[in-house]
Design an enzyme around this catalytic site. Structure first.
Site, short mmCIF file in Angstrom:
data_model
loop_
_atom_site.label_atom_id
_atom_site.label_comp_id
_atom_site.label_asym_id
_atom_site.label_seq_id
_atom_site.Cartn_x
_atom_site.Cartn_y
_atom_site.Cartn_z
N HIS A 11 0.83 -1.19 0.00
CA HIS A 11 0.00 0.00 0.00
C HIS A 11 0.88 1.25 0.00
O HIS A 11 2.08 1.20 0.27
CB HIS A 11 -0.93 -0.03 1.22
CG HIS A 11 -2.08 -0.97 1.04
ND1 HIS A 11 -3.10 -1.11 1.96
CD2 HIS A 11 -2.38 -1.83 0.03
CE1 HIS A 11 -3.98 -2.00 1.53
NE2 HIS A 11 -3.56 -2.47 0.37
N GLU A 33 1.17 3.83 1.99
CA GLU A 33 1.85 4.21 3.23
C GLU A 33 3.13 3.40 3.41
O GLU A 33 4.16 3.92 3.87
CB GLU A 33 0.94 3.97 4.44
CG GLU A 33 -0.37 4.75 4.42
CD GLU A 33 -1.50 4.01 3.73
OE1 GLU A 33 -1.24 3.37 2.67
OE2 GLU A 33 -2.64 4.06 4.23
C1 AOF Z 1 -4.47 1.90 2.22
N1 AOF Z 1 -3.47 2.22 1.37
O1 AOF Z 1 -2.51 2.16 -0.62
C2 AOF Z 1 -4.60 1.12 -0.40
C3 AOF Z 1 -5.67 0.83 0.50
O2 AOF Z 1 -6.12 -6.57 -0.34
P1 AOF Z 1 -5.36 -5.39 0.13
O3 AOF Z 1 -4.51 -5.65 1.33
O4 AOF Z 1 -4.53 -4.74 -0.97
O5 AOF Z 1 -6.43 -4.30 0.62
C4 AOF Z 1 -7.27 -3.67 -0.27
C5 AOF Z 1 -8.17 -2.69 0.46
O6 AOF Z 1 -7.39 -1.77 1.20
C6 AOF Z 1 -8.98 -1.83 -0.53
O7 AOF Z 1 -10.25 -2.39 -0.81
C7 AOF Z 1 -9.10 -0.51 0.21
O8 AOF Z 1 -10.14 -0.53 1.16
C8 AOF Z 1 -7.77 -0.44 0.94
N2 AOF Z 1 -6.76 0.15 0.05
N3 AOF Z 1 -5.56 1.26 1.77
O9 AOF Z 1 -4.36 2.18 3.41
C9 AOF Z 1 -3.47 1.86 0.09
N4 AOF Z 1 -4.63 0.71 -1.70
ZN ZN Z 2 -3.24 -0.15 3.69
#
Ligand code: AOF
Ligand code: ZN
Length: 345
Positions: free
Chosen positions: A52, A54
């Site tokens: 992600h 962060e």
């Molecule tokens: C964040 N930072 O850069 C993103 C987030 O399957 P995962 O672990 O990749 O999680 C996907 C979910 O996480 C996505 O549906 C959204 O709610 C969140 N995305 N969150 O803190 C990020 N891409």
């Molecule tokens: Zn995240």
């Protein structure tokens, strides 16, 4: 919030946008770490399933001891769940920045709650900076999470007198070459491209993004052919790219080609649920008039991109006339491109 907060969030959104075409069905997210007015770290979510924003931003900070004296700007609320990656909220709690500023809340119920946890741990949190810009950037993600269906974009070209094809369905050369190339770029940005039966039959489109290299994948090609009347010789059935043909008659699979039967009652709801189940967050619909009419009757559209050419046909198949809000207009050489949305952002 101060002016420099806006600037840093703008940067986070700019970074987030680099994920377009790469991260769906995840949202695009960017993150900037600022210490005493200087950016000391940046990152964005680069790839579906990958780290992600962060994580990448914090990773890029050379002197991690500065983090506890820093502000973290992130364009989406830090996630609070174990998905494909660990919770970003845990990572932030570990480094405990002084302040966390976010643009949009994460309305995905699985991931929500991050900001509250950060606040409870004594970190100063602020939300809603450049909220409109962030909602626009991630309009596809928010459509799936909040409306439970993919984001729907209509695209067509029309003559100055409002026709999108001649009466025999021929529609070649309404928009100019630059406009057509731009459409190839758009195809790389959306998860699926859809056409109706007549467009498939008369235009025989390939629905690929071959005139805009750079995006990593081809969209899913989607055609509606309820009675399975289309000839198998069409480009859409050539197996060169993943394609799906929704119909009322049969389920069948071949290489890169799925025939998917769906019920005639609530046809569109079933179809959109099926697409969502395949990870499709957005659909670019390239015609024709009947498809636009069916969907718009049900209110199933979010955005329109229409090219208006300078010449006239005098008669033919009329372009839809939909109620919406004009967002912006652009000149694409001698074509005017209008962007409309159904609901203002
Ligand atoms: C964040 N930072 O850069 C993103 C987030 O399957 P995962 O672990 O990749 O999680 C996907 C979910 O996480 C996505 O549906 C959204 O709610 C969140 N995305 N969150 O803190 C990020 N891409
Ligand atoms: Zn995240």
């Amino acid at each position: 919030m101060q002016e420099h907060d806006r600037l840093f969030m703008q940067r986070a959104l700019e970074l987030a946008r680099l994920g377009l075409g790469y991260v769906s069905p995840n949202p695009m997210v960017g993150c900037v770490v600022v210490h005493q007015g200087c950016i000391i770290g940046e990152g964005w979510h680069r790839q579906y399933g990958g780290a992600h924003a962060e994580v990448n931003a914090i990773e890029s900070v050379a002197d991690k001891s500065l983090l506890s004296q820093s502000t973290v700007y992130v364009s989406l609320e830090p996630c609070n769940h174990w998905g494909k990656t660990p919770p970003c909220t845990d990572l932030l709690l570990q480094h405990k920045p002084k302040r966390v500023v976010i643009c949009n809340a994460d309305t995905n119920p699985k991931a929500a709650g991050g900001l509250q946890r950060l606040a409870a741990a004594g970190i100063k949190v602020e939300a809603g900076l450049l909220e409109k810009e962030g909602r626009w950037l991630n309009r596809r993600f928010f459509a799936v999470v909040e409306q439970n269906r993919p984001y729907i974009i209509f695209k067509w070209a029309q003559t100055a007198d409002g026709y999108m094809a001649r009466s025999d369905y021929s529609s070649k050369w309404i928009s100019n070459a630059y406009a057509r190339q731009l459409v190839h770029k758009w195809r790389g940005e959306e998860d699926a491209i859809m056409v109706g039966r007549n467009t498939a039959r008369y235009d025989n489109p390939q629905l690929t993004n071959r005139d805009w290299p750079g995006y990593p994948r081809q969209p899913l090609r989607v055609v509606i052919d309820r009675q399975l009347l289309l000839p198998q010789s069409l480009h859409l059935f050539d197996g060169s790219h993943p394609s799906i043909c929704y119909n009322l008659k049969e389920d069948r699979e071949a290489h890169n080609l799925i025939f998917k039967k769906i019920p005639s009652v609530d046809f569109w709801q079933h179809l959109l649920q099926d697409l969502k189940g395949r990870g499709v967050q957005s659909v670019l619909i390239e015609g024709g008039p009947q498809l636009f009419a069916q969907l718009s009757e049900l209110g199933l559209w979010d955005e329109i991109r229409v090219f208006i050419a300078p010449h006239s046909f005098g008669s033919g198949l009329a372009a839809p006339r939909l109620q919406g809000h004009l967002l912006k207009t652009e000149s694409i050489h001698d074509n005017q491109l209008q962007w409309w949305v159904q609901k203002p952002f």
